[in-house]
Enzyme design. Structure first.
Site, PDB file in Angstrom:
ATOM      1  CE  LYS A 186     -31.078 -29.000  -3.632  1.00  0.00           C
ATOM      2  NZ  LYS A 186     -30.665 -27.570  -3.640  1.00  0.00           N
TER       3      LYS A 186
ATOM      4  CE  LYS B 193     -34.731 -22.832 -11.259  1.00  0.00           C
ATOM      5  NZ  LYS B 193     -34.043 -24.126 -11.335  1.00  0.00           N
ATOM      6  NE  ARG B 194     -26.547 -16.588  -7.786  1.00  0.00           N
ATOM      7  CZ  ARG B 194     -25.307 -16.288  -8.158  1.00  0.00           C
ATOM      8  NH1 ARG B 194     -24.337 -17.163  -8.013  1.00  0.00           N
ATOM      9  NH2 ARG B 194     -25.013 -15.107  -8.652  1.00  0.00           N
TER      10      ARG B 194
ATOM     11  CG  HIS C  75     -20.537 -28.452 -12.807  1.00  0.00           C
ATOM     12  ND1 HIS C  75     -21.576 -29.003 -12.103  1.00  0.00           N
ATOM     13  CD2 HIS C  75     -19.406 -28.942 -12.262  1.00  0.00           C
ATOM     14  CE1 HIS C  75     -21.097 -29.790 -11.160  1.00  0.00           C
ATOM     15  NE2 HIS C  75     -19.776 -29.784 -11.240  1.00  0.00           N
TER      16      HIS C  75
ATOM     17  CE  LYS D 179     -29.487 -21.209 -12.601  1.00  0.00           C
ATOM     18  NZ  LYS D 179     -29.747 -22.608 -12.206  1.00  0.00           N
TER      19      LYS D 179
ATOM     20  CB  THR E  58     -29.395 -30.271  -7.608  1.00  0.00           C
ATOM     21  OG1 THR E  58     -28.990 -28.938  -7.299  1.00  0.00           O
ATOM     22  CG2 THR E  58     -28.259 -31.034  -8.249  1.00  0.00           C
TER      23      THR E  58
HETATM   24  C1  LIG Z   1     -30.300 -26.795  -4.717  1.00  0.00           C
HETATM   25  C2  LIG Z   1     -29.910 -25.389  -4.563  1.00  0.00           C
HETATM   26  C3  LIG Z   1     -29.519 -24.637  -5.665  1.00  0.00           C
HETATM   27  C4  LIG Z   1     -29.516 -25.190  -7.072  1.00  0.00           C
HETATM   28  O1  LIG Z   1     -30.777 -24.940  -7.652  1.00  0.00           O
HETATM   29  P1  LIG Z   1     -31.022 -25.159  -9.230  1.00  0.00           P
HETATM   30  O2  LIG Z   1     -32.489 -24.971  -9.362  1.00  0.00           O
HETATM   31  O3  LIG Z   1     -30.603 -26.548  -9.539  1.00  0.00           O
HETATM   32  O4  LIG Z   1     -30.238 -24.133  -9.926  1.00  0.00           O
HETATM   33  C5  LIG Z   1     -29.156 -23.316  -5.480  1.00  0.00           C
HETATM   34  N1  LIG Z   1     -29.186 -22.753  -4.263  1.00  0.00           N
HETATM   35  C6  LIG Z   1     -29.577 -23.441  -3.168  1.00  0.00           C
HETATM   36  C7  LIG Z   1     -29.595 -22.759  -1.857  1.00  0.00           C
HETATM   37  C8  LIG Z   1     -29.938 -24.778  -3.276  1.00  0.00           C
HETATM   38  O5  LIG Z   1     -30.289 -25.457  -2.169  1.00  0.00           O
END
Ligand SMILES: *Cc1c(COP(=O)(O)O)cnc(C)c1O
Length: 754
Positions: A605, A494-495, A314, A500, A601
């Site tokens: 979404k 995101k985190r 990952h 990022k 991911t």
């Molecule tokens: C999808 C999701 C992530 C991943 O987000 P990235 O932008 O791909 O890092 C992190 N936290 C939550 C709550 C999510 O639903």
């Protein structure tokens, strides 16, 4: 019995009340119980081989709507509740989100379980039953504070199984108590399981913050996900957690194998273990140990385990590739040490290249190396990521085992991330192309036929507007902020991590703030939303949160800027927030330094919900950009090849980038009198220095290009019809990113379950 009759029977039995007279909490618990009864009554899928998906995290989100949908009862429940003046969303206020995960890796595991069940594949998840999660984030005094995040109540989705396995640690053993969460499959009559192991007597939540007695393994092993590992006790605790997970999980596998009537000699024929990142890597030596105990020779045990295990990588971030001192394993699980030494010996016999060794010269165990030598598949999670693994990060391994490497571009479940979270858009899609997309998301391409249909495009814009209103209500209720739903919603969720590059987004906010101060107003007000947790020991990430919150406060107090620009950080970003934010997003921020985000991911979404991506050519953004074409995406920044070259040459100079015109004044704003009067001067000054001198993820390299690309997107947004067309193309092309597709590929290429 239909749902209405079942619910009535349940509320009468429990509360001696008909549903209409129940309070929200009673009604929620009754509906949860009905859902649970129907899920647990379902059989497991059959198949000669069974998959065990091992993961340190499963970021499940709330389960009521999701499980009702999988059971085919979502619409019935919605109508039934509407008839009582209630709503599913209202009842879900009563549900606590399981705190079993942290970010993208854990959410991926949750999407995968949903898809495995929906495809009727014989596979279960295996994880740990954390009591207080990573932490619950509080934003106070412009800073993140951490608190425990308890979620288990007297009634929850956890099913006690009565099964216990004994995990042998150095000097003592600890029972692993098994709980299950049922995972009903959509469009099948079957259900899978998430198996969660716990200690028998878990410690209560710490009284203050998230500090706890890390040495108290028997009680605190499952207290927190990723406990602070900045000291030795914390690192050891993580090794204890990992061994607890894999030893109990391996014992579960062998006991189920026996129940199915197969002998341990046939493990690889009947079992697949997918290792999600390196946290569960010790499952390899543990399975070997258990097979040796059952009388297999070392050769036979190694062959069976290697034939059963497969590894998903990952990350290429060096600090995230786990290397544990062998000495820790000697303390936590001494019985694994001779096996690790034997595996190292065998690995060295296959390759003389020291870069592929399992035990290095400093006495550390390279967990990924273990997985690659003694698993039969190594996959990356997006096309670009897999190429970087093969040709850069894991090159010596690719040369050794080219046949093991394969790509599985990540996906997300459209049931949760479209049907449940965005019912208006789902209905609109079905009205235009029929319901086929719900079982075959590729059918979304049918929407391309409506690119010139102005009425359809208008409706798409109205749905987005309504979702923005819904988000505004949630933010008003939960955080007391009042936003303008007519403004452009620019969202980065995101985190928090330097790679990022939330700090680069903050520089854009500074740019726009100074533009507005100088009288250059945007075409329309902009709302910049952030959601992010910083790891508790990650100082720089905390400073970036402080910067964002300081900008939020500065702008909120400025009557000249506030009507044009707002910054809001949602508190405790989690799946429930994501379900509100994603349908409301106009511009999706995917701005990681190229080569560093393995896939992402969130990008998928957001795309599926009609947000347009502003992104670097990183991770799955590359595939998104290829699918939607240049008209429907905004890309910018240095390419992954350029970035990899800069790292290899060691030639990136952040100070030079800082001195570029158009960059310096933005960075210097961190220590401007305006911002220092709002924020913590020491924290801002530290961040200012770090951004100038330690810009490891090259934010300053891409800042100007980023600003230019964002300005283009904002200006294009004003041609509403053209923008709606971009939204449409994104939705239409998103079907590829269904986790049903991803899981079908895992099964076809790696698992062969049916
Ligand atoms: C999808 C999701 C992530 C991943 O987000 P990235 O932008 O791909 O890092 C992190 N936290 C939550 C709550 C999510 O639903």
């Amino acid at each position: 019995m239909n749902l209405s009759q079942r619910l009535r029977a349940k509320t009468m039995e429990r509360y001696q009340l008909p549903p209409e007279e129940c309070g929200d909490a009673q009604l929620f618990h009754a509906l949860m119980a009905v859902t649970q009864d129907l899920s647990t009554a379902r059989p497991a899928p059959d198949g000669a081989r069974k998959l065990y998906y091992f993961s340190a995290e499963f970021l499940m989100g709330k389960l009521l709507s999701n499980n009702l949908l999988a059971l085919g009862l979502f619409e019935e429940a919605r109508d039934l509740l509407a008839g009582m003046g209630r709503s599913l969303a209202g009842l879900e206020e009563q549900e606590r989100e399981p705190s079993l995960g942290n970010g993208g890796l854990g959410r991926l595991a949750a999407c995968f379980l949903d898809s495995i069940a929906a495809l009727g594949l014989n596979g279960d998840g295996v994880g740990l039953n954390y009591h207080y999660g990573l932490f619950r984030q509080k934003l106070a005094d412009l800073k993140q504070q951490e608190e425990p995040d308890p979620w288990m109540e007297a009634e929850s989705w956890l099913i006690p199984t009565g099964k216990t396995f004994s995990v042998p640690f150095g000097g003592f053993s600890l029972p692993a108590v098994l709980y299950d969460i049922a995972i009903p499959g959509a469009h099948t009559g079957t259900a899978g399981r998430l198996h969660l192991f716990d200690v028998p007597e878990p410690a209560p939540a710490p009284a203050h913050g998230i500090d706890f007695e890390k040495g108290d393994i028997p009680h605190s092993l499952t207290s927190f996900l990723y406990p602070d590992d900045s000291d030795r006790a914390g690192q050891l605790l993580r090794v204890y957690q990992q061994y607890f997970l894999v030893s109990a999980g391996a014992q579960l596998i062998l006991s189920e194998l026996e129940e199915r009537g197969y002998s341990p000699e046939t493990l690889s024929e009947h079992v697949v273990v997918q290792i999600n990142d390196t946290h569960p890597s010790m499952v390899i030596p543990e399975l070997i140990r258990l097979l040796l105990e059952r009388g297999l020779s070392m050769d036979a045990a190694v062959e069976q385990v290697s034939g059963a295990c497969a590894y998903t990588n990952h990350t290429i971030l060096a600090e995230a590739l786990e290397k544990w001192p062998l000495e820790f394993i000697e303390t936590a699980a001494p019985q694994l040490v001779p096996i690790l030494q034997e595996l190292d010996r065998r690995a060295r016999a296959r390759s003389a290249d020291p870069r592929t060794a399992i035990l290095d010269g400093e006495g550390r165990v390279h967990m990924a190396h273990l997985d690659i030598h003694f698993g039969r598949s190594v996959n990356g999670v997006a096309a670009l990521h897999t190429e970087i693994l093969k040709h850069t990060e894991l090159k010596p391994f690719y040369e050794l085992y080219p046949e093991k490497f394969n790509n599985k571009t990540n996906g997300v479940t459209f049931r949760r991330w479209l049907e449940v979270c965005n019912p208006a858009l789902s209905e609109w899609i079905t009205a235009h192309i029929g319901p086929e997309w719900k079982t075959a998301p590729g059918a979304l391409e049918g929407l391309l036929a409506f690119q010139e249909d102005t009425a359809a495009l208008e409706e798409l814009l109205s749905i987005k507007a309504a979702n923005k209103e819904r988000l505004c209500r949630a933010l008003r209720e939960r955080q007391g902020v009042e936003l303008d739903p007519a403004s452009l919603f620019d969202i980065q969720i995101k985190r928090l991590h330097e790679y990022k590059r939330q700090q680069m987004n903050a520089l854009y906010v500074i740019y726009k703030y100074l533009e507005i101060k100088g009288g250059r107003l945007p075409a329309r007000p902009i709302t910049v939303l952030f959601g992010a947790k910083a790891a508790p020991a990650y100082q720089m990430a905390k400073h970036i949160i402080h910067l964002i919150l300081s900008l939020q406060a500065l702008i909120d107090a400025d009557p000249q800027v506030r009507p044009w620009l707002r910054v809001v950080m949602v508190e405790n970003y989690n799946v429930s927030w994501a379900e509100q934010l994603i349908p409301a997003c106009d511009l999706s921020e995917q701005i990681s330094l190229a080569s560093k985000e393995a896939s992402g991911t969130g990008n998928m979404k957001l795309m599926a919900n009609g947000a347009v991506t502003l992104g670097t050519l990183d991770g799955a953004n590359v595939e998104i950009a290829q699918l939607v074409g240049p008209e429907a995406v905004y890309t910018f920044g240095a390419s992954s090849q350029e970035v990899i070259r800069l790292y290899q040459e060691g030639s990136y100079r952040s100070l030079e980038q800082y001195h570029r015109p158009g960059v310096e004044y933005l960075v210097d704003f961190l220590v401007s009198p305006e911002l220092l009067s709002v924020g913590d001067p020491a924290a801002l000054a530290t961040l200012w220095r770090d951004m100038k001198h330690k810009d490891y993820f090259m934010a300053l390299l891409d800042t100007q290009d980023y600003i230019a690309a964002k300005e283009r997107a904002l200006s294009d947004f004003e041609d509403r019809t053209a923008w709606a067309r971009k939204m449409l193309v994104n939705i239409a092309k998103s079907g590829y990113f269904s986790s049903d597709r991803t899981i079908a590929e895992y099964d076809r290429d790696i698992w062969h379950l049916s």
